[in-house]
Write an enzyme that holds these catalytic residues in place. Structure first.
Site, PDB file in Angstrom:
ATOM      1  N   ARG A  98       0.891  -1.169   0.000  1.00 37.95           N
ATOM      2  CA  ARG A  98       0.000   0.000   0.000  1.00 37.95           C
ATOM      3  C   ARG A  98       0.925   1.214   0.000  1.00 37.95           C
ATOM      4  O   ARG A  98       1.512   1.555   1.036  1.00 37.95           O
ATOM      5  CB  ARG A  98      -0.904  -0.024   1.227  1.00 37.95           C
ATOM      6  CG  ARG A  98      -1.963   1.071   1.260  1.00 37.95           C
ATOM      7  CD  ARG A  98      -2.871   0.867   2.458  1.00 37.95           C
ATOM      8  NE  ARG A  98      -3.808   1.946   2.658  1.00 37.95           N
ATOM      9  CZ  ARG A  98      -5.033   1.985   2.148  1.00 37.95           C
ATOM     10  NH1 ARG A  98      -5.434   1.010   1.363  1.00 37.95           N
ATOM     11  NH2 ARG A  98      -5.838   2.998   2.408  1.00 37.95           N
ATOM     12  N   HIS A 125      -6.308   1.161  -7.565  1.00 37.03           N
ATOM     13  CA  HIS A 125      -6.696   0.325  -6.418  1.00 37.03           C
ATOM     14  C   HIS A 125      -7.444  -0.890  -6.980  1.00 37.03           C
ATOM     15  O   HIS A 125      -8.666  -1.034  -6.792  1.00 37.03           O
ATOM     16  CB  HIS A 125      -7.593   1.132  -5.477  1.00 37.03           C
ATOM     17  CG  HIS A 125      -7.694   0.569  -4.094  1.00 37.03           C
ATOM     18  ND1 HIS A 125      -7.187  -0.674  -3.737  1.00 37.03           N
ATOM     19  CD2 HIS A 125      -8.278   1.071  -2.958  1.00 37.03           C
ATOM     20  CE1 HIS A 125      -7.441  -0.905  -2.462  1.00 37.03           C
ATOM     21  NE2 HIS A 125      -8.100   0.135  -1.968  1.00 37.03           N
ATOM     22  N   GLN A 128      -9.820  -3.178  -4.811  1.00 32.80           N
ATOM     23  CA  GLN A 128     -11.105  -2.555  -4.507  1.00 32.80           C
ATOM     24  C   GLN A 128     -12.045  -2.672  -5.699  1.00 32.80           C
ATOM     25  O   GLN A 128     -13.225  -3.009  -5.559  1.00 32.80           O
ATOM     26  CB  GLN A 128     -10.910  -1.088  -4.127  1.00 32.80           C
ATOM     27  CG  GLN A 128     -12.201  -0.368  -3.776  1.00 32.80           C
ATOM     28  CD  GLN A 128     -12.833  -0.909  -2.513  1.00 32.80           C
ATOM     29  OE1 GLN A 128     -12.231  -0.890  -1.456  1.00 32.80           O
ATOM     30  NE2 GLN A 128     -14.065  -1.403  -2.619  1.00 32.80           N
ATOM     31  N   ASP A 219     -16.642   8.134  -3.308  1.00 38.21           N
ATOM     32  CA  ASP A 219     -15.456   7.965  -2.470  1.00 38.21           C
ATOM     33  C   ASP A 219     -15.175   9.309  -1.810  1.00 38.21           C
ATOM     34  O   ASP A 219     -15.754  10.340  -2.192  1.00 38.21           O
ATOM     35  CB  ASP A 219     -14.279   7.502  -3.343  1.00 38.21           C
ATOM     36  CG  ASP A 219     -13.082   7.009  -2.530  1.00 38.21           C
ATOM     37  OD1 ASP A 219     -13.189   6.945  -1.292  1.00 38.21           O
ATOM     38  OD2 ASP A 219     -12.040   6.718  -3.135  1.00 38.21           O
ATOM     39  N   CYS A 259     -16.280   2.892  -1.025  1.00 44.32           N
ATOM     40  CA  CYS A 259     -15.171   2.020  -0.619  1.00 44.32           C
ATOM     41  C   CYS A 259     -14.662   2.318   0.788  1.00 44.32           C
ATOM     42  O   CYS A 259     -13.823   1.560   1.297  1.00 44.32           O
ATOM     43  CB  CYS A 259     -14.030   2.108  -1.631  1.00 44.32           C
ATOM     44  SG  CYS A 259     -13.423   3.775  -1.920  1.00 44.32           S
ATOM     45  N   ARG A 287     -14.043  -7.470   0.391  1.00 43.95           N
ATOM     46  CA  ARG A 287     -12.604  -7.302   0.204  1.00 43.95           C
ATOM     47  C   ARG A 287     -11.879  -8.574   0.641  1.00 43.95           C
ATOM     48  O   ARG A 287     -10.908  -9.014   0.013  1.00 43.95           O
ATOM     49  CB  ARG A 287     -12.083  -6.105   1.023  1.00 43.95           C
ATOM     50  CG  ARG A 287     -12.438  -4.722   0.496  1.00 43.95           C
ATOM     51  CD  ARG A 287     -11.661  -4.359  -0.765  1.00 43.95           C
ATOM     52  NE  ARG A 287     -10.222  -4.332  -0.540  1.00 43.95           N
ATOM     53  CZ  ARG A 287      -9.554  -3.310  -0.003  1.00 43.95           C
ATOM     54  NH1 ARG A 287     -10.199  -2.228   0.381  1.00 43.95           N
ATOM     55  NH2 ARG A 287      -8.236  -3.370   0.137  1.00 43.95           N
TER      56      ARG A 287
END
Length: 301
Positions: A98, A125, A128, A219, A259, A287
């Site tokens: 990450r 991402h 996701q 988001d 998300c 996830r």
């Protein structure tokens, strides 16, 4: 699929990821298939869902997750990425990162001899985005749908552009001028869409974007690293909030995705986030299942 650095890396594996994720969620997947395997999890950015889902997922697969913050590694003292990647390749079976910069993940993959998974960068991402596709398919039983993404054309939006094009879903980005998704990724998504039949649009017209949408997605407006722009971003995107009025413009059975983390009163309202049309908490859970599928595919051999 050797690595998962971009959603593009899974063009030939997305069906397998979705199928395996469904198996894992139903408890029908193979028992402890990654026994004896280790996954290094490198975090330059703080995390809730990414850390917990990867760590628990690796444990459930029978493997060992190893959490490493930037301060735990010599990277924080100047060691170069190629040296870190080469050394890690001698110890573990895979690396999840990450990171702040997408280029850093690409460098890890270039010098590592083991699979590398993008757990989030400033550009993409993919974990996701694939979770979102899985959640929509689970709820709607089809991907022949129209999704509208509201707000900032960020890393999640970029990966969704690619993922929706890959599965033939129509995708509209509704954002203010200056907040459009990455132009290179948009161009690549358009190329894929020409083959899959999906229609991709970017517009600043909220009503046009939301009309009859089957899925509304939003988001945070201020991502990590954008804090200095917070006041300007909130001002620029105030018309792109997913609220009850916006939801009423979408299809009657439209589902809402986010998300997380969510800032109530900015990009989404409380009544929509926890309303009957929200699938946000299923999305968060998924996830775990999707990333288990990704780890299984990359690390099983």
């Amino acid at each position: 699929m050797k690595n998962l650095l971009s959603a593009l890396d899974a063009q030939n594996n997305l069906d397998e990821i979705l199928e395996k994720a469904e198996q894992f969620k139903k408890g029908q997947g193979p028992e402890k298939p990654l026994k004896g395997k280790s996954l290094a999890m490198v975090f330059e950015k703080s995390s809730t869902r990414t850390r917990i889902s990867f760590e628990v997922g690796m444990y459930q697969l029978g493997g060992h997750p190893l959490y490493l913050s930037a301060s735990d590694l010599q990277l924080g003292r100047g060691e170069i990425i190629p040296d870190t990647a080469r050394a890690m390749s001698r110890y573990v079976d895979g690396i999840m990162i990450r990171a702040r910069e997408h280029e850093d993940v690409l460098q890890f993959a270039k010098y590592a001899d083991i699979p590398v998974i993008n757990g989030l960068t400033n550009l993409e991402h993919p974990c996701q985005a694939f979770t979102d596709i899985f959640t929509i398919l689970e709820r709607k039983n089809t991907l022949d749908l129209q999704m509208t993404f509201m707000g900032d054309g960020n890393n999640v939006c970029n990966s969704l552009l690619l993922a929706t094009a890959m599965v033939g879903m129509d995708f509209t980005v509704a954002c203010p001028q200056g907040y459009e998704p990455d132009p290179v990724i948009l161009e690549e998504a358009q190329k894929i869409a020409q083959k899959s039949g999906s229609v991709i649009k970017v517009t600043s017209d909220v009503a046009e974007a939301v009309n009859d949408a089957d899925v509304l997605y939003t988001d945070v407006w201020v991502s990590m690293g954008d804090e200095e722009e917070e006041a300007q971003r909130i001002m620029d995107m105030q018309d792109y909030q997913v609220n009850q009025d916006i939801l009423a413009m979408a299809a009657d059975d439209a589902m809402v995705l986010h998300c997380l983390p969510a800032i109530r009163g900015q990009e989404i309202t409380e009544e929509v986030l926890n309303g009957p049309q929200s699938a946000v908490w299923d999305q968060a859970e998924n996830r775990l299942h999707v990333q288990k599928a990704i780890m299984y595919i990359l690390l099983k051999s």
